[in-house]
Design an enzyme around this catalytic site. Structure first.
Site, PDB file in Angstrom:
ATOM      1  N   CYS A 192      -2.339   4.939  -5.529  1.00  0.00           N
ATOM      2  CA  CYS A 192      -2.951   6.096  -4.749  1.00  0.00           C
ATOM      3  C   CYS A 192      -2.428   7.199  -5.758  1.00  0.00           C
ATOM      4  O   CYS A 192      -3.588   8.254  -5.595  1.00  0.00           O
ATOM      5  CB  CYS A 192      -3.458   5.718  -3.385  1.00  0.00           C
ATOM      6  N   ASP A 201       0.623  -1.109  -0.060  1.00  0.00           N
ATOM      7  CA  ASP A 201      -0.121   0.067  -0.179  1.00  0.00           C
ATOM      8  C   ASP A 201       1.058   1.410  -0.148  1.00  0.00           C
ATOM      9  O   ASP A 201       1.229   1.604   1.126  1.00  0.00           O
ATOM     10  CB  ASP A 201      -0.529  -0.004   1.707  1.00  0.00           C
TER      11      ASP A 201
END
Length: 400
Positions: free
Chosen positions: A341, A301
């Site tokens: 992201c 992530d």
């Protein structure tokens, strides 16, 4: 009150006409009338056709951010209350509102404004000059709308300290809006408790956009040995722990993040099974591989490796490298959760990059699921910048 009139060049305003909220500096033909930056202006197409009202700022490449398509609509308290109430009603239908993003800028038709709710605290980020002038009114209206539902807000903190404000010729600011309060706020999400530092944490203190993606790994983590890279304050690692993982190692380059993650593990009674270390993921993964380590589940992530079109090539290398390293650390038949992201790392490019990484290390990927950001960060079609989070879960299989 008379407004300045902005007229578009012929053939421009494509984003606007498709449903977006932005008009760039090079799309404008002429401006008539007096205004100061941050003022509301009327927007006309090249032939005089009315397009709506928006804020102007000559210091920004995004010259105008639209507030309404109705040229006659006053941007008054009644209008702002309607926008705020619509945003809250949408959240009540689509997400757990204990902690959620209540206003997501352009996607909630309040361009440049982000408001996150952590339990009974609001964190505000204002990124555009026009909306900055209205932020205190919007927050007051939001508190009234929430109070009508029995949700009492005890404090508001501003985190308008993002670098992007400088592109609007605005100073970076942070601090209390109203009464001071304890800025360490406890929230609960997916059954996991966290301490959120709204004053010094990254962005607004906690990444709410991964809420349901974190939940989606629960079923994979029961009894598993898990590696969580770029753990921030431990959110994926703690979800793995609460789902019954046998051991979890969370890694982050920020000591502050690791310290907070360790506190969060204790808060959930997981400190025996969920451990955190401060290290650079790019350095650590090859070392773990050398040591012969293997995991049932690896989670990647990372922060956005690119915040502009110019750095996409380097970002691709970064994503390819960590995915390649991550896959090598997954046991045959184990699972990889990986995401990006960055808005500039498109779905196609991200998918292609993961595919290249798999080919380079001779792994076969079986897609379990593809997900995006939680619904409290709605993706507004035609406003491309509102779609940024891409999240995959794969089973990683050795080629035999």
């Amino acid at each position: 009150m008379s407004f300045a009139i902005v007229t578009l060049k012929k053939g421009e305003g494509r984003t606007l006409k498709a449903g977006g909220a932005w008009i760039y500096d090079n799309e404008i033909g002429s401006i008539t009338g007096d205004f100061t930056d941050g003022d509301m202006v009327l927007v006309h197409d090249f032939d005089g056709y009315p397009m709506g009202r928006g804020f102007i700022n000559r210091n920004s490449k995004i010259r105008i951010r639209m507030m309404t398509r109705n040229i006659h609509q006053e941007i008054d308290e009644e209008f702002l209350r309607m926008r705020v109430k619509n945003a809250w009603d949408y959240r009540k239908k689509t997400v757990d509102t204990g902690s959620c993003r209540v206003i997501f800028g352009e996607a909630d038709f309040l361009p440049g404004l982000v408001v996150d709710k952590f339990s009974d605290v609001l964190v505000v980020q204002s990124l555009a000059l026009g909306i900055d002038r209205l932020k205190e009114t919007i927050i007051r209206l939001l508190k009234e709308v929430l109070a009508a539902d029995g949700v009492i807000i005890r404090g508001v903190y501003e985190r308008s300290d993002a670098k992007v404000r400088e592109q609007e010729s605005m100073e970076r600011v942070k601090g209390f809006l109203g009464e001071e309060f304890d800025t360490l706020v406890e929230i609960e999400e997916n059954g996991v408790k966290y301490q959120v530092d709204v004053k010094d944490g990254q962005k607004t203190g906690f990444f709410l956009d991964q809420k349901y993606n974190r939940q989606s790994i629960h079923k994979l983590c029961k009894g598993a040995k898990v590696l969580d890279c770029f753990t921030h304050t431990g959110s994926f690692a703690l979800n793995a722990g609460i789902a019954g993982a046998s051991s979890v190692l969370g890694v982050d380059a920020s000591q502050l993040g690791v310290d907070q993650a360790t506190v969060n593990a204790k808060l959930n009674g997981l400190e025996d099974r969920v451990k955190f270390i401060c290290a650079d993921v790019f350095d650590l993964l090859p070392k773990l591989e050398e040591q012969g380590e293997k995991f049932d589940v690896v989670i990647l992530d990372p922060p956005a490796f690119t915040k502009s079109r110019n750095s996409v090539k380097n970002a691709v290398k970064g994503y390819r490298e960590i995915n390649l390293r991550g896959m090598k650390l997954v046991k045959d038949g184990g699972y990889l959760a990986t995401c990006s992201c960055s808005h500039f790392m498109t779905y196609e490019l991200f998918t292609q990059t993961i595919g290249q990484a798999a080919r380079n290390v001779h792994k076969r990927l079986r897609q379990v699921e593809f997900r995006t950001q939680a619904p409290d960060h709605p993706i507004l079609w035609a406003a491309d910048e509102s779609y940024y989070l891409k999240f995959y879960i794969f089973q990683v299989v050795d080629e035999k």
